[in-house]
Design an enzyme around this catalytic site. Structure first.
Site, short mmCIF file in Angstrom:
data_model
loop_
_atom_site.label_atom_id
_atom_site.label_comp_id
_atom_site.label_asym_id
_atom_site.label_seq_id
_atom_site.Cartn_x
_atom_site.Cartn_y
_atom_site.Cartn_z
NE ARG A 118 -10.31 -6.80 -7.21
CZ ARG A 118 -9.32 -6.45 -6.42
NH1 ARG A 118 -8.06 -6.57 -6.83
NH2 ARG A 118 -9.56 -6.00 -5.21
CB SER B 227 -13.07 0.56 -0.23
OG SER B 227 -12.04 0.69 -1.20
CB SER C 96 -0.89 0.03 1.24
OG SER C 96 -1.81 -1.02 1.20
CG ASP D 17 -5.45 -7.33 1.73
OD1 ASP D 17 -6.54 -7.46 1.13
OD2 ASP D 17 -4.71 -6.33 1.60
NE ARG E 139 -2.56 4.64 0.27
CZ ARG E 139 -3.13 3.47 -0.04
NH1 ARG E 139 -2.41 2.45 -0.52
NH2 ARG E 139 -4.44 3.29 0.12
N GLY F 162 -5.62 -3.99 -8.19
CA GLY F 162 -6.76 -3.12 -7.92
C GLY F 162 -6.33 -1.81 -7.28
C1 S3P Z 1 -5.59 -1.42 -0.18
C2 S3P Z 1 -6.88 -1.46 0.29
C3 S3P Z 1 -7.64 -2.71 0.44
C4 S3P Z 1 -6.75 -3.95 0.38
C5 S3P Z 1 -5.75 -3.86 -0.73
C6 S3P Z 1 -4.85 -2.64 -0.54
C7 S3P Z 1 -4.93 -0.11 -0.31
O1 S3P Z 1 -8.61 -2.79 -0.59
O2 S3P Z 1 -7.53 -5.11 0.23
O3 S3P Z 1 -4.94 -5.00 -0.76
O4 S3P Z 1 -3.68 -0.08 -0.45
O5 S3P Z 1 -5.62 0.91 -0.26
P1 S3P Z 1 -10.05 -2.08 -0.46
O6 S3P Z 1 -9.84 -0.63 -0.46
O7 S3P Z 1 -10.80 -2.54 -1.68
O8 S3P Z 1 -10.64 -2.61 0.80
#
Ligand code: S3P
Length: 451
Positions: free
Chosen positions: A131, A176, A31, A329, A35, A103
């Site tokens: 997705r 989310s 994450s 996760d 970023r 994603g």
């Molecule tokens: C993440 C948010 C989560 C997580 C993903 C990483 C992020 O997803 O499952 O692996 O870095 O913001 P969601 O925002 O869909 O819950």
């Protein structure tokens, strides 16, 4: 045809080979890595990133940063620089932005592009193309972005950014961090204050890192525990030096393996323990796991610690559903731990797991069944009835293009009576390319199944 259509499968097998012992540093947090690249691209000048996770998902984000006219450069050894062009100054890419399996990269970058007067087409592999994207396109459309793509609200999508985006107040309909972050990133270009209301708190790395880049972000708790996150747009981001700590979601695999394999004692160093990410460790401790936090400290704006796990007899519990966001996760590997525990472990409130890289409720249930564990699928979770010791194993796990199912299946194989195989290890490279080397370094037996 999609560039992902013909990737050959790579079956692997994990078997019990005695205790796991040693100290490991798992790669940087995924994450935070996404970023750091994205905010670096939006800053004016050169950002330094140390300990970037160099996995397929993050490299896709680096590719998108470059395609949008900023420059992410690999300087070797996990050190990257990002030459940012400033908020509003990214350029229209000439080709589609391919996010592969990611994603997070895709959804965050949609927020960025929505704040620019450019158009970009977003594509991904078969898993990402299934997705849901409406959760992103709905708020970004309120801000003025437009979208062209399948009626189903999935990739491929062409996004045309707003000129400029409207600042909005948006209540997250699902817990989310990706949706929250997309709105905040688009809000950086908006004249005025953009607010995201979070009924359930989600990981706050976007907020923390925006502050490190000199942007004012405020968070306040309102009635009913709803948190309001405010960002004021049209600010200038100043380059930062970001050190990425180890990813708790990756550390989960060697640590849970250590809990399950008799005689094991493993330390994962430098692990980020932000409370909005650390739910798994709390849950395992409640199950009786011998997990200790050593050398707790602050690094790069996040709490980190060295986490030690020793083989433990676990007991099933009801996992509080309100904890889900802080360990979203980690349910596949928690389910593996639950299969070895004494008694029932109930996991609920997990509707979001159905729209991860795979339908993670079905995939986890099928994985446990293949390993001879007892599990009942629920619409919003599962109930695992633990063996009170070692499970049979011997199964073949269908990973469904999901890295976390792949690694969880292999962890089960390390502790089960008979070896467990997985159909395809390819996706492990999306988050944890060094997984096999690191695990075998601890004494695990993981190898290509046909090798
Ligand atoms: C993440 C948010 C989560 C997580 C993903 C990483 C992020 O997803 O499952 O692996 O870095 O913001 P969601 O925002 O869909 O819950």
């Amino acid at each position: 045809m999609s560039p992902h259509a013909h990737t050959p499968q790579s079956p692997w097998r994990a078997a019990c080979a005695g205790p796991l012992k040693g100290t490991v540093r798992v790669p940087g947090d995924k994450s935070m890595s996404h970023r750091a690249l994205i905010l670096g691209a939006l800053a004016v000048g050169r950002t330094q990133v140390h300990g970037l996770l160099e996995s397929d998902d993050v490299l896709a984000t680096a590719g998108a940063v470059n395609a949008l006219g900023a420059r992410a450069t690999d300087c070797g050894g996990g050190h990257w620089t990002v030459d940012g062009v400033g908020i509003g100054a990214l350029a229209e890419p000439t080709g589609a932005l391919d996010f592969g399996n990611s994603g997070t990269g895709c959804r965050l970058m949609m927020g960025v592009v929505a704040g620019h007067p450019i158009a970009a087409t977003f594509i991904g592999d078969a898993s990402l193309s299934r997705r849901p994207m409406r959760r992103i396109t709905t708020p970004l459309a309120l801000m003025g972005a437009t979208f062209a793509g399948p009626a189903a609200g999935t990739l491929p999508l062409t996004l045309t950014g707003a000129r400029p985006p409207l600042p909005i107040t948006y209540t997250l309909p699902v817990a989310s961090a990706q949706v929250k972050s997309a709105v905040l990133l688009a809000g950086l270009s908006a004249p005025g204050q953009t607010t995201v209301l979070e009924p359930v708190r989600t990981r706050d790395h976007t907020e923390n890192m925006l502050r490190a880049f000199g942007c004012h972000v405020s968070v306040e708790e309102g009635p009913h525990g709803i948190h309001a996150v405010h960002v004021t747009g049209e600010c200038e981001l100043t380059p930062a030096a970001i050190s990425v700590p180890a990813d708790p979601s990756s550390a989960a695999f060697p640590l849970v393996a250590a809990l399950l394999v008799e005689g094991s004692d493993v330390v994962a160093t430098d692990v980020m323990i932000n409370p909005l990410r650390a739910g798994l460790f709390t849950t395992l401790q409640e199950m009786g796991a011998d997990i200790t936090f050593e050398n707790e400290r602050e690094e790069g704006g996040e709490r980190v610690a060295d986490i030690r796990a020793r083989h433990s007899a676990l007991t099933g519990i009801d996992v509080p559903p309100e904890r889900a966001a802080s360990m979203i996760d980690e349910y596949p590997v928690l389910a593996v731990a639950a299969a070895f525990a004494q008694g029932k472990t109930t996991m609920r409130g997990l509707e979001e797991l159905r729209v991860k890289e795979s339908d993670r409720i079905s995939a986890t249930v099928a994985m446990l069944q293949a390993c001879g564990a007892q599990v009942r699928e629920l619409e919003d979770g599962m109930i695992v009835t633990g063996a009170g010791g070692v499970i049979a194993g011997g199964g073949h796990v269908a990973t469904g293009m999901d890295h976390r199912i792949a690694m969880s299946g292999l962890v089960a194989g390390l502790a089960a009576k008979s070896a467990v195989s997985i159909d395809d290890a390819t996706m492990i490279a999306t988050s944890f390319p060094a997984f096999r080397d690191l695990m075998t370094g601890l004494g695990a037996q993981i190898a290509p199944a046909n090798g």
